[in-house]
Scaffold this active site. Structure first.
Site, mmCIF file in Angstrom:
data_model
loop_
_atom_site.group_PDB
_atom_site.id
_atom_site.type_symbol
_atom_site.label_atom_id
_atom_site.label_comp_id
_atom_site.label_asym_id
_atom_site.label_seq_id
_atom_site.Cartn_x
_atom_site.Cartn_y
_atom_site.Cartn_z
ATOM 1 N N TRP A 149 7.310 -22.074 88.704
ATOM 2 C CA TRP A 149 6.469 -20.766 88.540
ATOM 3 C C TRP A 149 4.875 -21.303 88.129
ATOM 4 C CZ3 TRP A 149 9.610 -21.436 84.149
ATOM 5 C CH2 TRP A 149 8.832 -21.695 82.961
ATOM 6 N N LYS A 173 9.270 -22.776 99.265
ATOM 7 C CA LYS A 173 9.813 -22.094 98.627
ATOM 8 C C LYS A 173 9.153 -21.826 97.232
ATOM 9 C CE LYS A 173 13.538 -21.128 95.143
ATOM 10 N NZ LYS A 173 12.633 -20.609 94.706
ATOM 11 N N GLY A 227 12.512 -28.802 86.779
ATOM 12 C CA GLY A 227 13.145 -29.443 85.768
ATOM 13 C C GLY A 227 14.127 -30.301 86.116
ATOM 14 N N GLU A 248 9.196 -34.234 90.961
ATOM 15 C CA GLU A 248 8.100 -34.294 89.771
ATOM 16 C C GLU A 248 8.610 -33.149 89.070
ATOM 17 O OE1 GLU A 248 5.250 -35.802 89.692
ATOM 18 O OE2 GLU A 248 5.229 -36.561 91.609
ATOM 19 N N LEU A 249 9.074 -33.827 87.388
ATOM 20 C CA LEU A 249 9.862 -33.196 86.702
ATOM 21 C C LEU A 249 9.256 -32.943 85.346
ATOM 22 C CD1 LEU A 249 13.344 -34.886 87.677
ATOM 23 C CD2 LEU A 249 12.292 -33.181 88.780
ATOM 24 N N GLU A 379 12.113 -30.615 76.115
ATOM 25 C CA GLU A 379 10.879 -29.904 76.360
ATOM 26 C C GLU A 379 11.048 -28.448 76.296
ATOM 27 O OE1 GLU A 379 10.468 -29.833 80.776
ATOM 28 O OE2 GLU A 379 8.455 -30.147 80.833
HETATM 29 P P1 NAD Z 1 13.377 -25.011 87.473
HETATM 30 O O1 NAD Z 1 13.688 -26.386 87.591
HETATM 31 O O2 NAD Z 1 14.014 -23.895 86.890
HETATM 32 O O3 NAD Z 1 12.736 -24.257 88.940
HETATM 33 C C1 NAD Z 1 12.088 -24.872 89.786
HETATM 34 C C2 NAD Z 1 12.271 -24.396 91.226
HETATM 35 O O4 NAD Z 1 13.573 -24.806 91.736
HETATM 36 C C3 NAD Z 1 12.137 -23.004 91.285
HETATM 37 O O5 NAD Z 1 11.701 -22.533 92.706
HETATM 38 C C4 NAD Z 1 13.832 -22.593 91.519
HETATM 39 O O6 NAD Z 1 14.126 -21.235 92.031
HETATM 40 C C5 NAD Z 1 14.354 -23.474 92.042
HETATM 41 N N1 NAD Z 1 15.882 -23.695 91.997
HETATM 42 C C6 NAD Z 1 16.461 -23.504 90.911
HETATM 43 N N2 NAD Z 1 18.024 -23.626 91.065
HETATM 44 C C7 NAD Z 1 17.978 -24.382 92.300
HETATM 45 C C8 NAD Z 1 19.033 -25.097 93.004
HETATM 46 N N3 NAD Z 1 20.353 -24.990 92.556
HETATM 47 N N4 NAD Z 1 18.697 -25.453 94.315
HETATM 48 C C9 NAD Z 1 17.421 -25.397 94.475
HETATM 49 N N5 NAD Z 1 16.420 -25.097 94.128
HETATM 50 C C10 NAD Z 1 16.634 -24.411 92.706
HETATM 51 O O7 NAD Z 1 11.932 -25.023 86.889
HETATM 52 P P2 NAD Z 1 10.950 -23.904 86.347
HETATM 53 O O8 NAD Z 1 11.869 -23.562 84.982
HETATM 54 O O9 NAD Z 1 10.571 -23.069 87.229
HETATM 55 O O10 NAD Z 1 9.861 -24.914 85.731
HETATM 56 C C11 NAD Z 1 9.625 -25.499 84.529
HETATM 57 C C12 NAD Z 1 9.984 -27.012 85.022
HETATM 58 O O11 NAD Z 1 9.253 -27.595 85.977
HETATM 59 C C13 NAD Z 1 9.713 -27.901 83.688
HETATM 60 O O12 NAD Z 1 10.713 -28.831 83.403
HETATM 61 C C14 NAD Z 1 8.260 -28.722 84.046
HETATM 62 O O13 NAD Z 1 8.120 -29.848 83.254
HETATM 63 C C15 NAD Z 1 8.424 -29.003 85.354
HETATM 64 N N6 NAD Z 1 7.290 -29.076 86.092
HETATM 65 C C16 NAD Z 1 6.970 -30.311 86.743
HETATM 66 C C17 NAD Z 1 5.530 -30.718 87.351
HETATM 67 C C18 NAD Z 1 5.459 -32.020 87.748
HETATM 68 O O14 NAD Z 1 4.596 -32.310 88.453
HETATM 69 N N7 NAD Z 1 5.917 -33.214 87.063
HETATM 70 C C19 NAD Z 1 4.810 -29.599 87.187
HETATM 71 C C20 NAD Z 1 5.046 -28.310 86.847
HETATM 72 C C21 NAD Z 1 6.384 -28.174 86.081
#
Ligand code: NAD
Length: 487
Positions: A149, A173, A227, A248-249, A379
């Site tokens: 998000w 997505k 994540g 990118e996590l 985190e």
């Molecule tokens: P998240 O991992 O919950 O969700 C990310 C995306 O994955 C969303 O679009 C979600 O709908 C999708 N998703 C969820 N479950 C899925 C599945 N089973 N299969 C496929 N897609 C699925 O992350 P979040 O909570 O939205 O964002 C926070 C995380 O993102 C934190 O860990 C943060 O550090 C990381 N982040 C990393 C970077 C980077 O560049 N390294 C940048 C921004 C955020």
């Protein structure tokens, strides 16, 4: 209530289902969103595949692709304020940050516009006579892009830009939390004149939409930001289509301050490093590792600055910290603080979830020196800084590397040779010395360990969206002898 649509095969559609998006500043529904499920995902991937092999996109020169990207960059710049307001409304990221960030997103598209016709193949000095051998660089295929998000326009630009430069087609997505800016951005893709199916933009829930997309048989590469736990799902899904992945996590990035540093500068960088974007930043400098002799002085400086931060409504230009994006995130921050305090961490400032509407949380500092606090390992993705102290440089480095993540790091010191030792010793994809959070389209970005693999930004990111094809051409006119006739 504002209504948004998905963008599939050049058309704006209502989606298989609908859901409502919450304004994090009020906690109330404000927009009606299209929810893609398996059917929409399939339609979008098929459209991307058709555009890749059959449509006008497949016949365009790299220069023509670059021109479309330049047009897109101009449209992003012209619409930056509108996109910024939507992102602020839908995610709570403050308008100061979204305006500046989206204006810079235009530069990412401009950079990759320039890259489009610089992606070259090669000629190999092959060890055989009468043979010419080349490597062609071709688009890797249909790319699935899954973003979280926070900063959706930025996190998608670092994927869409290089993938378009390389000639790929894609399904993006948006996160189910705050998809408005990315769905609106689809209108700019349309206006720029990209052929139907080249960029498809949908949103939906992870377990349905995200899973269907990442395991779709026609997807060749998955570019994911999110994540580590979700990344594991993505990698498992990619066992179905054997797509390559870039991940990118998250991070638990160390921010090291030595006694010889310019403390005022370091404190400003630390405040921005942890409290910008309300801490919802993958590169948040969330572990302060400070030399013991200046610990109290530096913490007092940080405390004063943290307490002076204006927490407020995100659409107000004067606000410095806004709400968290979701109630889930607010609860997670509160629970992890609670667990950390129970383990012995001391609250220096903040720490209490406010009452009232919206998902606010005050800037918080936890002194974790000498304590095995979970806040040092997990985190928050929120405005919480955990602090430990060190006596020697070796101890500082050990503490910095005491994490399974490895995204970013910061070192503040005036000692040049020490800075060099640390930049070699720190295990992270980015080391910022006497600065923090600087990014550019020209500089690769990505992590080690649980922070993922693959790099975004720079020329190499565009090459990652290509695959090579080896061409063998026999240059002799002599007939090829029958292989089964003995000579
Ligand atoms: P998240 O991992 O919950 O969700 C990310 C995306 O994955 C969303 O679009 C979600 O709908 C999708 N998703 C969820 N479950 C899925 C599945 N089973 N299969 C496929 N897609 C699925 O992350 P979040 O909570 O939205 O964002 C926070 C995380 O993102 C934190 O860990 C943060 O550090 C990381 N982040 C990393 C970077 C980077 O560049 N390294 C940048 C921004 C955020």
């Amino acid at each position: 209530m504002q209504r948004f649509q998905s963008y599939i095969d050049g058309e704006f559609l209502d989606g298989e289902a609908r859901y409502q998006s919450i304004d994090p500043a009020t906690g109330k529904n404000w927009a009606d969103m299209p929810e893609a499920r398996e059917g929409d995902v399939d339609r979008a991937v098929n459209a991307a595949e058709k555009a890749l092999y059959d449509g006008p996109w497949s016949k365009m020169t790299a220069t023509q692709r670059g021109k479309l990207l330049y047009k897109l960059a101009d449209l992003v710049a012209a619409n930056a304020q509108k996109l910024a307001e939507l992102e602020t409304r839908d995610t709570g990221k403050i308008i100061r940050e979204t305006s500046a960030q989206i204006a810079y997103v235009a530069d990412y598209y401009r950079y990759y516009a320039g890259i489009a016709d610089k992606i070259e193949g090669s000629y190999l000095p092959i060890d055989k006579q009468d043979m010419d051998v080349w490597l062609r660089r071709e688009p890797i295929g249909v790319v699935a892009m899954v973003v979280p998000w926070n900063s959706q326009l930025f996190l998608s630009a670092v994927k869409i830009g290089p993938a378009l430069a390389a000639g790929c087609t894609m399904v993006v997505k948006a996160s189910e939390d705050g998809p408005a800016p990315l769905l609106e951005f689809a209108r700019l893709i349309h206006e720029a004149g990209f052929p139907a199916g080249v960029v498809n933009i949908i949103t939906g829930f992870g377990a349905s939409c995200g899973a269907a997309l990442s395991r779709h048989p026609k997807v060749a590469h998955i570019a994911f930001t999110g994540g580590p736990e979700t990344a594991r799902h993505i990698v498992r899904n990619s066992a179905e289509n054997l797509a390559s992945t870039s991940l990118e996590l998250g991070g638990k990035s160390p921010f090291i301050v030595f006694a010889d540093a310019d403390l005022e500068s370091a404190a400003n960088a630390q405040v921005a490093g942890i409290f910008a974007a309300t801490g919802q930043s993958c590169v948040a400098g969330s572990r302060l590792i400070v030399e013991r002799s200046i610990k109290d002085r530096f913490l007092n400086l940080l405390k004063d600055k943290a307490e002076a931060i204006r927490v407020g409504t995100p659409l107000d230009m004067a606000t410095e910290v806004g709400p968290l994006a979701t109630k889930r995130q607010q609860d997670h921050v509160a629970a992890l603080i609670h667990k950390s305090v129970q383990s012995g961490a001391r609250i220096v400032t903040g720490g209490q979830m406010p009452s009232g509407d919206g998902f606010y949380f005050p800037p918080t500092i936890l002194d974790c020196d000498g304590v095995a606090s979970p806040s040092l390992a997990e985190e928050f993705f929120g405005p919480v800084l955990s602090v430990v102290a060190f006596d020697t440089e070796a101890e500082a480095l050990k503490l910095a590397n005491d994490t399974r993540y490895g995204l970013a790091s910061g070192v503040f010191t005036q000692n040049l040779t020490r800075a060099h030792r640390l930049m070699k010793g720190i295990r992270a994809g980015i080391v910022w010395v006497n600065t923090y959070r600087a990014v550019s389209p020209i500089a690769p970005f990505g992590g080690f360990g649980l922070s993922g693999h693959g790099r975004e930004g720079g020329l190499a990111a565009a090459l990652d969206y290509t695959r090579t094809k080896t061409i063998w051409l026999r240059t002799s006119d002599d007939p090829i002898p029958d292989p089964f006739v003995m000579r």
